[in-house]
Design an enzyme around this catalytic site. Structure first.
Site, short mmCIF file in Angstrom:
data_model
loop_
_atom_site.label_atom_id
_atom_site.label_comp_id
_atom_site.label_asym_id
_atom_site.label_seq_id
_atom_site.Cartn_x
_atom_site.Cartn_y
_atom_site.Cartn_z
N LYS A 213 -9.68 -14.94 -4.64
CA LYS A 213 -9.96 -13.62 -5.21
C LYS A 213 -9.93 -12.54 -4.13
O LYS A 213 -9.36 -11.45 -4.33
CB LYS A 213 -11.33 -13.63 -5.89
N CYS A 267 -13.73 -4.08 -6.89
CA CYS A 267 -12.97 -5.18 -6.30
C CYS A 267 -12.19 -4.76 -5.06
O CYS A 267 -12.52 -5.14 -3.94
CB CYS A 267 -12.00 -5.77 -7.34
#
Length: 428
Positions: A213, A267
């Protein structure tokens, strides 16, 4: 492995949609959140965030009895943790206190055979740390770090990888990377996600899943940094960066992204720092890209200062107090209400502190500014914005793309206005 009851710890932009999708498959879901207002809203069958189609899914799930929310964890077959992982201090060090609190909150209700999944985007090693916190709280149970495949509790990491505005669809259709602390942990997590995931469930270990990720978002951050740096260079050289990128992208193997006012969201603006925090000597390119993108809001602020001064020079009788600066958009990306890590918010904050001009913010996806800004900052309409003397395009919401080039000075960070003219301070 059968999952009759699932506990979703954290009911924000990821947790609530995930809980709703599980519930839509006729699985009992208990949502847990420390925010009493959010809990009450969900239990009425309503939502406290903006996400297309989520309201219908939540309403149906609550009405049919498959989803309810509470502030205290209850026994379940699987526990999914989706809580924030912000920074602490001034060095972008990851703050795992929310994960620690969630782990210690669910520990008293854990029972043999349970599955615990960390969905929060985390630095490498966070899943193992969570397992340690659980083991400390429940010495009567065994965990993967000490008992391997024979552990009482299964633990895995499965990061979300969805796009705000398309979360419901992408939760179902996207592939999932599942990193168990053991093979049995991965298999149990796969069985759970296959309840609704139509994409492929791909297994690995927990550390690789965590790093995957972070790698995805760091890759994007590096590419955005190239575009943002190119816009700063182009302005210095008097070049239209939008035309430049369009021409360069005609090369069959070149695909430069579009620049903007910076990088926001929970993010891309955060995850690369998690890599830097673990490997500060090795992550040189990743760190530099972060610094380039973090610098961009300050550069935009200076462009706005220049636009105000230019207007005053062309209108000798005007004062700074009479120059209204209209800022279009606050969200970190178009057509959502999410302001987390938004460069637009940072720019408005800096402007509010440094200029005496009144600032008008136009953000159709929020109802109030919530005390975010000091100084003369108000939330206004597009009609009011047309009377401003300086116009700053920060977020290319769909409604904004329909606007004609306004009268006055223009600072366009998104390439919405005057495609033929160089961006930055207009020559009008």
């Amino acid at each position: 492995m059968q999952f009759h009851t699932i506990s979703m710890v954290g009911l924000g932009y990821i947790g609530l949609p995930t809980a709703a999708v599980f519930a839509s498959r006729k699985i009992k879901v208990i949502g847990v959140d420390v925010n009493q207002k959010a809990v009450d809203t969900i239990n009425r069958g309503e939502i406290h965030i903006v996400e297309p189609d989520l309201d219908m899914v939540v309403h149906a799930a609550v009405k049919e009895g498959y989803l309810r929310a509470t502030t205290m964890p209850e026994p379940a077959d699987a526990f999914l943790i989706a809580v924030p992982t912000p920074f602490k201090g001034g060095n972008h060090d990851p703050d795992l206190s929310y994960i620690e609190s969630a782990a210690k909150a669910i520990a008293p209700v854990l029972k043999k055979g349970n599955l615990v999944i960390l969905e929060s985007t985390s630095p490498v090693g966070a899943t193992e740390q969570m397992a340690e916190w659980l083991a400390e709280s429940r010495p009567d149970l065994s965990f993967p770090q000490t008992h391997g495949e024979e552990s009482d509790i299964r633990i895995a990491h499965c990061p979300e990888r969805v796009l705000p505005g398309h979360v419901i669809r992408e939760l179902v259709q996207n592939d999932r990377i599942i990193g168990g602390m053991t093979r049995k942990c991965s298999d149990a997590a796969c069985a759970l996600y296959k309840t609704f995931v139509e994409g492929e469930c791909i297994t690995t270990n927990a550390r690789t899943a965590e790093m995957c990720k972070l790698t995805e978002n760091s890759f994007r951050d590096v590419n955005i940094a190239f575009a943002n740096e190119l816009s700063v260079i182009s302005e210095k050289l008097g070049i239209n960066v939008w035309e430049l990128i369009s021409l360069a992208n005609r090369h069959p193997r070149v695909n430069i992204l579009q620049p903007g006012p910076g990088v926001g969201g929970h993010c891309i603006a955060v995850d690369p720092w998690f890599i830097v925090s673990k490997t500060p000597e090795q992550a040189k390119l990743i760190r530099t890209s972060r610094e380039v993108n973090d610098f961009k809001p300050s550069w935009v602020k200076e462009q706005v200062h220049a636009a105000v001064e230019c207007y005053l020079q062309e209108n000798p009788g005007a004062t700074k107090e009479e120059v209204t600066v209209a800022c279009y958009g606050l969200a970190f990306k178009p057509d959502i209400d999410d302001l987390r890590e938004s460069p637009a918010v940072e720019i408005v904050k800096m402007l509010a502190k440094e200029i005496v001009s009144p600032i008008l913010v136009i953000e159709p996806h929020v109802n109030d500014l919530g005390g975010r800004f000091d100084g003369d900052v108000t939330l206004g309409s597009l009609d009011e914005a047309q009377k401003a003397q300086v116009h700053v395009m920060l977020v290319d919401h769909t409604d904004f793309k329909k606007l004609n080039v306004p009268q006055g000075k223009v600072v366009d960070t998104r390439g919405v206005w005057t495609a033929e003219a160089p961006r930055g301070v207009s020559k009008k």
